[in-house]
Design an enzyme around this catalytic site. Structure first.
Site, PDB file in Angstrom:
ATOM      1  N   SER A  22       0.831  -1.215   0.000  1.00  0.00           N
ATOM      2  CA  SER A  22       0.000   0.000   0.000  1.00  0.00           C
ATOM      3  C   SER A  22       0.863   1.260   0.000  1.00  0.00           C
ATOM      4  O   SER A  22       0.484   2.264  -0.613  1.00  0.00           O
ATOM      5  CB  SER A  22      -0.981   0.004   1.183  1.00  0.00           C
ATOM      6  OG  SER A  22      -0.316   0.221   2.408  1.00  0.00           O
ATOM      7  N   MET A  69      10.428  -6.868   3.944  1.00  0.00           N
ATOM      8  CA  MET A  69      10.627  -7.573   5.219  1.00  0.00           C
ATOM      9  C   MET A  69      11.904  -8.398   5.210  1.00  0.00           C
ATOM     10  O   MET A  69      11.888  -9.610   5.395  1.00  0.00           O
ATOM     11  CB  MET A  69       9.411  -8.472   5.518  1.00  0.00           C
ATOM     12  CG  MET A  69       8.108  -7.712   5.581  1.00  0.00           C
ATOM     13  SD  MET A  69       8.130  -6.376   6.793  1.00  0.00           S
ATOM     14  CE  MET A  69       8.000  -7.333   8.298  1.00  0.00           C
ATOM     15  N   ARG A  70      13.001  -7.717   5.000  1.00  0.00           N
ATOM     16  CA  ARG A  70      14.258  -8.438   4.881  1.00  0.00           C
ATOM     17  C   ARG A  70      15.359  -7.474   5.273  1.00  0.00           C
ATOM     18  O   ARG A  70      15.360  -6.327   4.814  1.00  0.00           O
ATOM     19  CB  ARG A  70      14.410  -8.798   3.405  1.00  0.00           C
ATOM     20  CG  ARG A  70      15.438  -9.810   3.165  1.00  0.00           C
ATOM     21  CD  ARG A  70      15.372 -10.384   1.789  1.00  0.00           C
ATOM     22  NE  ARG A  70      16.467 -11.312   1.711  1.00  0.00           N
ATOM     23  CZ  ARG A  70      17.706 -10.954   1.457  1.00  0.00           C
ATOM     24  NH1 ARG A  70      18.000  -9.711   1.192  1.00  0.00           N
ATOM     25  NH2 ARG A  70      18.660 -11.862   1.462  1.00  0.00           N
ATOM     26  N   LEU A  75      18.817  -5.968   4.930  1.00  0.00           N
ATOM     27  CA  LEU A  75      19.774  -5.922   3.820  1.00  0.00           C
ATOM     28  C   LEU A  75      21.187  -6.212   4.320  1.00  0.00           C
ATOM     29  O   LEU A  75      21.541  -5.894   5.460  1.00  0.00           O
ATOM     30  CB  LEU A  75      19.714  -4.543   3.176  1.00  0.00           C
ATOM     31  CG  LEU A  75      18.379  -4.243   2.465  1.00  0.00           C
ATOM     32  CD1 LEU A  75      18.211  -2.750   2.244  1.00  0.00           C
ATOM     33  CD2 LEU A  75      18.284  -5.006   1.154  1.00  0.00           C
ATOM     34  N   ASN A 128      13.525   4.214   4.204  1.00  0.00           N
ATOM     35  CA  ASN A 128      12.556   3.238   4.709  1.00  0.00           C
ATOM     36  C   ASN A 128      11.444   3.968   5.444  1.00  0.00           C
ATOM     37  O   ASN A 128      11.669   5.029   6.016  1.00  0.00           O
ATOM     38  CB  ASN A 128      13.255   2.259   5.670  1.00  0.00           C
ATOM     39  CG  ASN A 128      12.306   1.181   6.173  1.00  0.00           C
ATOM     40  OD1 ASN A 128      11.500   0.638   5.406  1.00  0.00           O
ATOM     41  ND2 ASN A 128      12.369   0.866   7.465  1.00  0.00           N
ATOM     42  N   HIS A 173       8.771   3.412   8.554  1.00  0.00           N
ATOM     43  CA  HIS A 173       8.621   2.549   9.727  1.00  0.00           C
ATOM     44  C   HIS A 173       7.403   3.011  10.526  1.00  0.00           C
ATOM     45  O   HIS A 173       7.241   4.210  10.763  1.00  0.00           O
ATOM     46  CB  HIS A 173       9.891   2.624  10.586  1.00  0.00           C
ATOM     47  CG  HIS A 173       9.836   1.721  11.770  1.00  0.00           C
ATOM     48  ND1 HIS A 173      10.009   0.352  11.662  1.00  0.00           N
ATOM     49  CD2 HIS A 173       9.564   1.973  13.064  1.00  0.00           C
ATOM     50  CE1 HIS A 173       9.865  -0.193  12.873  1.00  0.00           C
ATOM     51  NE2 HIS A 173       9.599   0.769  13.732  1.00  0.00           N
ATOM     52  N   SER A 187       7.629   7.047  10.719  1.00  0.00           N
ATOM     53  CA  SER A 187       8.885   7.755  10.454  1.00  0.00           C
ATOM     54  C   SER A 187       9.456   7.314   9.113  1.00  0.00           C
ATOM     55  O   SER A 187       9.379   6.137   8.756  1.00  0.00           O
ATOM     56  CB  SER A 187       9.933   7.393  11.529  1.00  0.00           C
ATOM     57  OG  SER A 187       9.425   7.562  12.833  1.00  0.00           O
ATOM     58  N   THR A 220      20.643   2.425   7.339  1.00  0.00           N
ATOM     59  CA  THR A 220      22.044   2.143   7.669  1.00  0.00           C
ATOM     60  C   THR A 220      22.121   0.682   8.142  1.00  0.00           C
ATOM     61  O   THR A 220      21.105  -0.021   8.135  1.00  0.00           O
ATOM     62  CB  THR A 220      22.546   3.063   8.806  1.00  0.00           C
ATOM     63  OG1 THR A 220      21.731   2.828   9.962  1.00  0.00           O
ATOM     64  CG2 THR A 220      22.478   4.527   8.418  1.00  0.00           C
ATOM     65  N   GLU A 226      22.367  -0.363  11.077  1.00  0.00           N
ATOM     66  CA  GLU A 226      21.646  -0.574  12.336  1.00  0.00           C
ATOM     67  C   GLU A 226      20.142  -0.495  12.065  1.00  0.00           C
ATOM     68  O   GLU A 226      19.673   0.476  11.449  1.00  0.00           O
ATOM     69  CB  GLU A 226      22.050   0.512  13.341  1.00  0.00           C
ATOM     70  CG  GLU A 226      21.860   0.076  14.769  1.00  0.00           C
ATOM     71  CD  GLU A 226      22.185   1.205  15.733  1.00  0.00           C
ATOM     72  OE1 GLU A 226      21.572   1.252  16.807  1.00  0.00           O
ATOM     73  OE2 GLU A 226      23.043   2.047  15.392  1.00  0.00           O
ATOM     74  N   ASP A 240      16.470   0.255  11.671  1.00  0.00           N
ATOM     75  CA  ASP A 240      15.553   1.380  11.933  1.00  0.00           C
ATOM     76  C   ASP A 240      16.215   2.524  12.701  1.00  0.00           C
ATOM     77  O   ASP A 240      15.558   3.192  13.520  1.00  0.00           O
ATOM     78  CB  ASP A 240      14.312   0.884  12.710  1.00  0.00           C
ATOM     79  CG  ASP A 240      13.531  -0.164  11.942  1.00  0.00           C
ATOM     80  OD1 ASP A 240      13.514  -0.098  10.704  1.00  0.00           O
ATOM     81  OD2 ASP A 240      12.948  -1.056  12.575  1.00  0.00           O
ATOM     82  N   GLU A 274       1.185   7.134   6.938  1.00  0.00           N
ATOM     83  CA  GLU A 274       2.388   6.697   6.204  1.00  0.00           C
ATOM     84  C   GLU A 274       2.281   7.089   4.734  1.00  0.00           C
ATOM     85  O   GLU A 274       3.246   7.575   4.130  1.00  0.00           O
ATOM     86  CB  GLU A 274       2.541   5.171   6.288  1.00  0.00           C
ATOM     87  CG  GLU A 274       2.914   4.660   7.662  1.00  0.00           C
ATOM     88  CD  GLU A 274       3.052   3.134   7.680  1.00  0.00           C
ATOM     89  OE1 GLU A 274       3.475   2.536   6.682  1.00  0.00           O
ATOM     90  OE2 GLU A 274       2.726   2.535   8.727  1.00  0.00           O
TER      91      GLU A 274
HETATM   92  C1  GRF Z   1       3.951  -0.553   6.743  1.00  0.00           C
HETATM   93  O1  GRF Z   1       3.334  -0.389   7.988  1.00  0.00           O
HETATM   94  C2  GRF Z   1       5.365  -0.065   6.796  1.00  0.00           C
HETATM   95  O2  GRF Z   1       5.544   1.026   7.641  1.00  0.00           O
HETATM   96  C3  GRF Z   1       6.102  -1.256   7.351  1.00  0.00           C
HETATM   97  O3  GRF Z   1       5.468  -2.364   6.773  1.00  0.00           O
HETATM   98  C4  GRF Z   1       4.137  -2.024   6.407  1.00  0.00           C
HETATM   99  C5  GRF Z   1       4.001  -2.284   4.935  1.00  0.00           C
HETATM  100  O4  GRF Z   1       2.700  -2.100   4.462  1.00  0.00           O
HETATM  101  N1  GRF Z   1       7.504  -1.141   7.095  1.00  0.00           N
HETATM  102  P1  GRF Z   1       2.440  -1.980   2.916  1.00  0.00           P
HETATM  103  O5  GRF Z   1       3.018  -3.222   2.260  1.00  0.00           O
HETATM  104  O6  GRF Z   1       3.105  -0.731   2.412  1.00  0.00           O
HETATM  105  O7  GRF Z   1       0.947  -1.939   2.747  1.00  0.00           O
END
Ligand code: GRF
Length: 186
Positions: free
Chosen positions: A16, A88-89, A91, A105, A107, A134, A139, A141, A143, A172
């Site tokens: 999204s 979700m990985r 790097l 990114n 978050h 945010s 980097t 580390e 988030d 977001e």
């Molecule tokens: C979001 O909440 C984002 O902040 C986090 O993972 C979620 C991803 O949602 N890193 P989407 O795939 O963008 O809908």
């Protein structure tokens, strides 16, 4: 030096935020949507929209080997900036060094609060009155890179992780497009 306004978005699922970045694109162009999950929902939308997409299952692959492949694809599209959006990985150091200061990114917390997962449950557990999201530079580390922008939303009585997630997600979508545009045009 590559044009920073040529952006690749990396996703693993729903996408999204990627959709918001495409729909609100102003001052940048999404030239590639790439995923480490070939069945990521967001890829279907991106393909229908006529965007360039690429995917490869990352599971079972050595970390850096995968990152070198995705990096080559990103380079082939002449990308200047990488936007992680639900990627979700973690790097590899190699990838972060290769694209230093050029990876962003989003978050779902007001960093430095709640890096990592389950941010909404943790905000509720702590009885925070305010939650949010945010955008930061990536980097080594988790988030913890430079903060580029944040948006706050209220935590309301009766909120569950799901209801809070929805409210934060809407924020977001607004925040990421604005901050990305500012970052690549700075
Ligand atoms: C979001 O909440 C984002 O902040 C986090 O993972 C979620 C991803 O949602 N890193 P989407 O795939 O963008 O809908």
């Amino acid at each position: 030096m590559r044009d920073p306004r040529r952006v690749a978005v990396l996703i693993s699922g729903r996408g999204s935020n990627m959709r918001a970045l495409v729909e609100k694109a102003d001052g940048y162009e999404i030239v590639l949507v790439a995923s480490n999950k070939p069945d990521a929902e967001g890829l279907v939308w991106a393909e229908q929209r006529g965007l360039h997409t690429w995917s490869l299952e990352s599971k079972g692959q050595p970390k850096e080997a995968f990152d070198r492949q995705i990096s080559a694809i990103i380079e082939a599209h002449d990308v200047g900036t990488i936007a992680l959006a639900g990627f979700m990985r973690i790097l590899s150091r190699w990838f972060v060094a290769e694209w230093r200061e050029r990876i962003l990114n989003i978050h779902p917390s007001l960093l430095p609060k709640y890096p990592g997962l389950d941010t909404h449950a943790r905000a509720l557990e702590a009885k925070d009155a305010v939650a949010g999201c945010s955008v930061h530079v990536v980097t080594d580390e988790l988030d913890a890179g430079q903060l580029l922008g944040q948006a706050e939303v209220p935590v309301l009585p009766g909120d569950t992780s799901q209801s809070l997630e929805q409210r934060v997600l809407a924020a977001e979508h607004q925040l990421y497009a604005r901050v990305l545009s500012e970052f690549v045009n700075r």
